[in-house]
Scaffold this motif. Structure first.
Motif, mmCIF file in Angstrom:
data_model
loop_
_atom_site.group_PDB
_atom_site.id
_atom_site.type_symbol
_atom_site.label_atom_id
_atom_site.label_comp_id
_atom_site.label_asym_id
_atom_site.label_seq_id
_atom_site.Cartn_x
_atom_site.Cartn_y
_atom_site.Cartn_z
ATOM 1 N N PHE A 1 0.760 -1.317 0.031
ATOM 2 C CA PHE A 1 0.090 -0.015 -0.123
ATOM 3 C C PHE A 1 0.875 1.302 0.111
ATOM 4 C CE2 PHE A 1 -1.801 3.249 2.486
ATOM 5 C CZ PHE A 1 -3.072 3.742 1.914
ATOM 6 N N ALA A 2 2.029 1.375 0.770
ATOM 7 C CA ALA A 2 2.760 2.369 1.064
ATOM 8 C C ALA A 2 3.583 2.925 -0.379
ATOM 9 C CB ALA A 2 3.729 2.151 1.911
ATOM 10 N N VAL A 3 3.906 1.934 -1.107
ATOM 11 C CA VAL A 3 4.275 2.065 -2.414
ATOM 12 C C VAL A 3 3.585 3.243 -3.070
ATOM 13 C CG1 VAL A 3 4.945 1.169 -4.850
ATOM 14 C CG2 VAL A 3 5.688 -0.141 -2.536
ATOM 15 N N HIS A 4 2.426 3.151 -3.055
ATOM 16 C CA HIS A 4 1.452 4.004 -4.120
ATOM 17 C C HIS A 4 0.991 5.188 -3.259
ATOM 18 C CE1 HIS A 4 1.727 1.255 -7.297
ATOM 19 N NE2 HIS A 4 1.464 0.051 -6.443
ATOM 20 N N HIS A 5 0.714 5.018 -2.131
ATOM 21 C CA HIS A 5 0.173 5.820 -1.158
ATOM 22 C C HIS A 5 1.059 6.692 0.055
ATOM 23 C CE1 HIS A 5 -3.581 4.983 -3.211
ATOM 24 N NE2 HIS A 5 -3.384 3.689 -3.074
ATOM 25 N N GLY A 6 2.195 6.186 0.097
ATOM 26 C CA GLY A 6 2.887 6.463 1.217
ATOM 27 C C GLY A 6 3.540 7.873 1.070
ATOM 28 N N PRO A 7 4.243 8.393 2.255
ATOM 29 C CA PRO A 7 4.928 9.629 2.265
ATOM 30 C C PRO A 7 6.044 10.099 1.473
ATOM 31 C CG PRO A 7 5.262 8.721 4.271
ATOM 32 C CD PRO A 7 4.486 7.867 3.476
ATOM 33 N N GLY A 8 6.208 9.206 0.115
ATOM 34 C CA GLY A 8 7.488 9.631 -0.686
ATOM 35 C C GLY A 8 8.581 8.963 -0.138
ATOM 36 N N ASP A 9 9.681 9.475 0.324
ATOM 37 C CA ASP A 9 10.989 9.182 0.831
ATOM 38 C C ASP A 9 10.951 8.800 2.431
ATOM 39 O OD1 ASP A 9 10.785 11.717 1.536
ATOM 40 O OD2 ASP A 9 13.061 12.082 0.940
#
Length: 134
Positions: A60-68
């Motif tokens: 999920f984080a790959v597409h919706h996470g806070p970038g770096d």
């Protein structure tokens, strides 16, 4: 174990009551945002996103996470989410589990048997003809 129950349910061989019971007993990882727990609105429902493990949350984080930056999250029992957090929201709300997994995702809607009766959209509380006041 929740992921296994979800798989059974999606295959048409699961027991819905056992699935809800397993969700309630499972510690879920819920991404947090500045405004609270990560959620999205769809179909008139606010869906709190939760994950059965770090691998599912990472997809999920790959597409919706806070970038770096790493994605912040809290670990909560499913029961706490549906019994304590959902009723504090000012709108119909449910739980979306492992939403980045396509075939492994499961939605627990704001209905009797999942959320407290007083906030279930099918309880008839709050409005004539059913539903909850908005």
């Amino acid at each position: 174990m929740l992921a296994q129950r979800i798989s059974e349910q999606r295959a048409g061989v699961g027991d819905p009551r056992a699935l809800v019971g397993e969700m309630r007993r499972t510690v879920l990882l819920v991404p947090s945002a500045e405004s609270g727990l990560w959620s999205a609105r769809s179909g008139g429902v606010r869906w709190i996103s939760a994950f059965t493990g770090e691998t599912a949350m990472a997809r999920f984080a790959v597409h919706h996470g806070p970038g770096d930056r790493l994605m912040d999250y809290v670990a909560l029992l499913g029961a706490r989410i549906v019994d304590e957090i959902v009723p504090t929201l000012d709108e119909p709300a449910g739980l979306a589990v492992d939403i980045a997994d396509g075939d492994g995702a499961m939605f627990f809607p704001p209905v009797i048997g999942v959320v407290p009766d007083g906030v279930a959209v099918d309880s008839g509380a709050g409005q004539e003809g059913g539903g909850r006041e908005h």
